[in-house]
Design a protein around this motif. Structure first.
Motif, short mmCIF file in Angstrom:
data_model
loop_
_atom_site.label_atom_id
_atom_site.label_comp_id
_atom_site.label_asym_id
_atom_site.label_seq_id
_atom_site.Cartn_x
_atom_site.Cartn_y
_atom_site.Cartn_z
N VAL A 32 0.83 -1.25 0.02
CA VAL A 32 -0.02 0.08 -0.01
C VAL A 32 0.94 1.27 0.07
O VAL A 32 1.93 1.16 0.40
N ILE A 33 0.38 2.41 -0.20
CA ILE A 33 1.15 3.51 -0.43
C ILE A 33 1.78 3.90 0.56
O ILE A 33 2.99 4.52 0.66
N VAL A 34 1.33 3.84 1.76
CA VAL A 34 1.97 4.15 3.05
C VAL A 34 3.14 3.44 3.41
O VAL A 34 4.17 3.86 3.81
N ASP A 35 2.98 2.01 3.09
CA ASP A 35 4.16 1.17 3.41
C ASP A 35 5.19 1.48 2.20
O ASP A 35 6.30 1.31 2.65
N ARG A 36 4.85 1.88 1.21
CA ARG A 36 6.07 2.31 0.24
C ARG A 36 6.53 3.43 0.77
O ARG A 36 7.97 3.48 0.48
N VAL A 37 5.92 4.53 1.13
CA VAL A 37 6.42 5.84 1.88
C VAL A 37 7.64 5.32 2.92
O VAL A 37 8.65 5.57 3.00
N LEU A 38 7.24 4.40 3.85
CA LEU A 38 7.81 4.06 5.05
C LEU A 38 9.07 3.25 4.50
O LEU A 38 10.06 3.31 5.34
N GLN A 39 9.03 2.20 3.39
CA GLN A 39 9.86 1.66 3.05
C GLN A 39 11.06 2.53 2.38
O GLN A 39 12.45 2.45 2.60
N ALA A 40 10.64 3.72 1.89
CA ALA A 40 11.70 4.48 0.95
C ALA A 40 12.31 5.23 2.38
O ALA A 40 13.62 5.39 2.06
N ARG A 41 11.55 5.53 3.37
CA ARG A 41 12.30 6.24 4.44
C ARG A 41 13.37 5.20 5.00
O ARG A 41 14.43 5.68 5.45
N VAL A 42 13.11 3.81 5.30
CA VAL A 42 14.07 3.12 5.89
C VAL A 42 15.38 2.88 4.86
O VAL A 42 16.33 2.71 5.47
N THR A 43 15.07 2.73 3.75
CA THR A 43 15.93 2.33 2.65
C THR A 43 17.09 3.66 2.74
O THR A 43 18.32 3.45 2.95
N ALA A 44 16.60 4.82 2.90
CA ALA A 44 17.61 6.17 3.13
C ALA A 44 18.53 6.03 4.42
O ALA A 44 19.47 6.35 4.40
N ALA A 45 18.05 5.34 5.45
CA ALA A 45 18.62 5.16 6.64
C ALA A 45 19.47 4.00 6.62
O ALA A 45 20.68 4.08 7.14
N LEU A 46 18.99 2.88 6.01
CA LEU A 46 19.98 1.61 5.92
C LEU A 46 20.77 1.43 5.11
O LEU A 46 21.92 0.90 5.21
N GLU A 47 20.50 2.09 3.78
CA GLU A 47 21.49 1.87 2.76
C GLU A 47 22.89 2.57 2.82
O GLU A 47 23.80 1.78 2.57
N PRO A 48 23.04 3.58 3.38
CA PRO A 48 24.31 4.07 3.57
C PRO A 48 25.05 3.44 4.33
O PRO A 48 26.50 3.41 4.28
N GLU A 49 24.43 2.64 5.48
CA GLU A 49 25.42 1.81 6.41
C GLU A 49 25.96 0.68 5.50
O GLU A 49 27.09 0.40 5.92
N TRP A 50 25.14 0.09 4.78
CA TRP A 50 25.74 -1.30 3.98
C TRP A 50 26.44 -0.74 2.72
O TRP A 50 27.31 -1.51 2.26
#
Length: 596
Positions: free
Chosen positions: A143-161
């Motif tokens: 759903v649209i809200v989960d997609r936005v939350l996943q984009a937020r989480v990606t921005a936090a998790l991706e640079p660590e990895w």
């Protein structure tokens, strides 16, 4: 758009009430958001996370990730990415909701900032898309809200990895593409006498659908949004109205899923026995007696010295994949010699009498021929303008994907094939007209920069059909070592890389000149006209990019306008929504001035 008003406090409320959380006080106008400031804030946070992760300061990494997850700028960019930039922005999840209006986007931002901790992940909607082999690939649409939350989480998790990922991992990573993987293969086995002549060409079986949840969550460690990731993994799937629980895998279609796959597969090079050595400033040079493993998402090749070494790598990887819930797809895995050749990512890698040539694969050529044939037959009864509008993005997209390899002869043969298709279309459209009349009507020197009198075009509009061979063959400049856009020490490297014309997508000369003069930014808002932080990964994605560019230049996202300069007309590139807003303001101002 389908929305439903909810009581205040719900995450998916459609209310336009603005709540300031880690952001400015007062109401928010979506069209007035300073996107460059948002991008700067998020980019600085990503760079700080990357730096802390590289030096091993895990406590600082977690604190910065919490800051990223609370960041209003991150939420704004996530909503923008999901509702404006992503190809699936018009595809709804199980709730049937999409977000198009600016006020609804503001409400989505405020709802997420206010109630992100109370949100419960919704099941994904199962849809299917066709695969190259005729089968269907399952996708899970959140759903649209989960997609936005996943984009937020990606921005936090991706640079660590990004600070930890292995050098020759190229799939679904910022600044990297299929062409980097192909160029890495070329650099490894080029020359008359390469050391690594044996290839383990492998594919993982249903990688997205079989990732072990516990192992993946263990990889995430103390990531602040770890439980949120768990809720997405176990949210379930709805297909034809029936709910099915998910005990393994991550839905292929979620914003965060490609990153989770890369996290799950991190360490594959080490497991295969790859060893690196430092040569000058390059810390990603492979040891001479080591195999080389090049991975793009769940597809990979291991370049080995002997057949026995390739079989040993296969056995080691099979054992390493088991606790991750993954297995090698035996139907698509084989060990071959370079003289036999193999296909990878739609390319064929083959040594011919001691010379390494990388070309579009025969399967890819057959696929594009079938696609062109089907499209032209479906356009019978349409006019020439419709044929041109339909085929040009397909031609330019396919050529853009393969322009970095030995493709000139194939481009020429495809141009001949397309000419026969459109000639048959023209004869079918005008069955009672002589050949000379058909040729005079549809063929001529439409492209003045090309001395070709057999270009298919539309006499009324002047539009003409592109040719594959008009796309120049250029050598791709491979990303170096472990370089990442999140590394603050490589800011100059990435800025230079983006400016190189060879790395820019092939567009017409006028558009390229305008992009260069404006530094690819809108003349009104200063934001990027073409968002290319993640280059298209397939010919189909290139086609979608070109369709968006064509519409953008014409009427949809980018407009060619005169800026009203006192020195006469001056052509500029603007976002269409910027042009409409400014022209609307001018009209309102004029109407107010004329009001008696």
């Amino acid at each position: 758009m389908t929305t439903k008003l909810e009581p205040k406090g719900k995450l998916d409320t459609a209310s336009a009430v603005v709540v300031a959380v880690n952001g400015p006080e007062g109401g928010l106008d979506w069209d007035a958001v300073d996107w460059r400031a948002c991008e700067r804030q998020v980019r600085r946070l990503r760079q700080r996370i990357f730096t802390a992760s590289r030096v091993g300061d895990l406590k600082r990494v977690r604190n910065l990730q919490k800051l990223m997850l609370r960041s209003r700028a991150n939420t704004l960019l996530a909503v923008r990415r999901v509702t404006e930039l992503n190809a699936g922005r018009l595809t709804a999840g199980v709730d049937g909701r999409i977000v198009l209006d600016g006020q609804d986007k503001v409400a989505l931002v405020n709802g997420i900032q206010r109630g992100q901790k109370s949100w419960q992940a919704r099941p994904v909607k199962r849809v299917y898309i066709p695969k190259a082999d005729g089968r269907r690939r399952p996708l899970g649409i959140p759903v649209i809200v989960d997609r936005v939350l996943q984009a937020r989480v990606t921005a936090a998790l991706e640079p660590e990895w990004e600070a930890r990922f292995e050098p020759r991992s190229y799939g679904f990573r910022p600044g990297r593409s299929c062409q980097d993987a192909i160029q890495a293969i070329f650099n490894t086995v080029k020359g008359p006498n390469p050391a690594r002549r044996w290839v383990l060409d492998a594919d993982l079986k249903a990688a997205f659908d079989r990732i072990d949840h516990q192992h993946l969550l263990g990889q995430l460690g103390g990531f602040p949004a770890r439980e949120q990731v768990r809720s997405w993994l176990t949210a379930g799937v709805v297909e034809r109205g029936l709910f099915t629980a998910t005990e393994e895998g991550t839905p292929q279609g979620g914003v965060v899923s490609p990153l989770l796959l890369n996290v799950a597969l991190h360490g594959m090079e080490h497991a295969a026995g790859v060893r690196y050595r430092t040569v000058g400033t390059d810390g990603a040079a492979t040891a001479r007696d080591s195999p080389v493993l090049i991975r793009y998402a769940d597809d990979f090749v291991a370049l080995c010295h002997t057949r026995d070494e390739a079989m040993q790598v296969k056995a080691r990887l099979a054992a390493w994949l088991t606790p991750r819930g993954l297995t090698v797809n035996e139907d698509k895995t084989r060990v071959v010699n370079l003289d036999e050749g193999y296909d990878f990512l739609g390319f064929n890698v083959h040594r011919y009498h001691g010379l390494l040539l990388i070309k579009p694969s025969k399967t890819a050529v057959r696929r594009i021929r079938k696609r062109l044939r089907t499209e032209v037959r479906a356009l019978r009864g349409s006019n020439a303008a419709a044929v041109i509008a339909r085929l040009n993005p397909i031609i330019r997209g396919w050529a853009a994907y393969y322009r970095t390899v030995v493709a000139s002869e194939i481009f020429t043969s495809l141009d001949h094939y397309v000419w026969k298709l459109v000639y048959k279309w023209a004869r079918h459209t005008h069955q009672n007209k002589p050949t000379s009349w058909v040729v005079a009507r549809y063929f001529g020197t439409f492209n003045r920069s090309r001395r070709n009198t057999w270009v298919f075009g539309d006499r009324d509009s002047g539009a003409y059909l592109q040719k594959f061979a008009w796309t120049r063959i250029v050598r791709h400049q491979m990303v170096t070592g472990t370089a990442s856009p999140d590394d603050p020490g490589l800011a100059d490297y990435w800025n230079t890389r983006r400016r190189r014309w060879k790395l820019q997508p092939p567009v017409d000369r006028t558009t390229q000149q305008l992009l260069d003069s404006q530094r690819a930014r809108c003349a009104t808002c200063g934001q990027l006209l073409l968002h290319a932080d993640r280059p298209p990964r397939t010919p189909h994605e290139w086609e979608q990019w070109y369709r968006g560019l064509r519409k953008a230049v014409d009427h949809n996202a980018i407009s060619l306008r005169q800026d009203g300069s006192t020195h006469g007309p001056h052509l500029r590139l603007l976002h269409t929504h910027c042009y409409r807003r400014t022209s609307g303001d001018r009209q309102t101002s004029t109407a107010t001035t004329r009001k008696p």
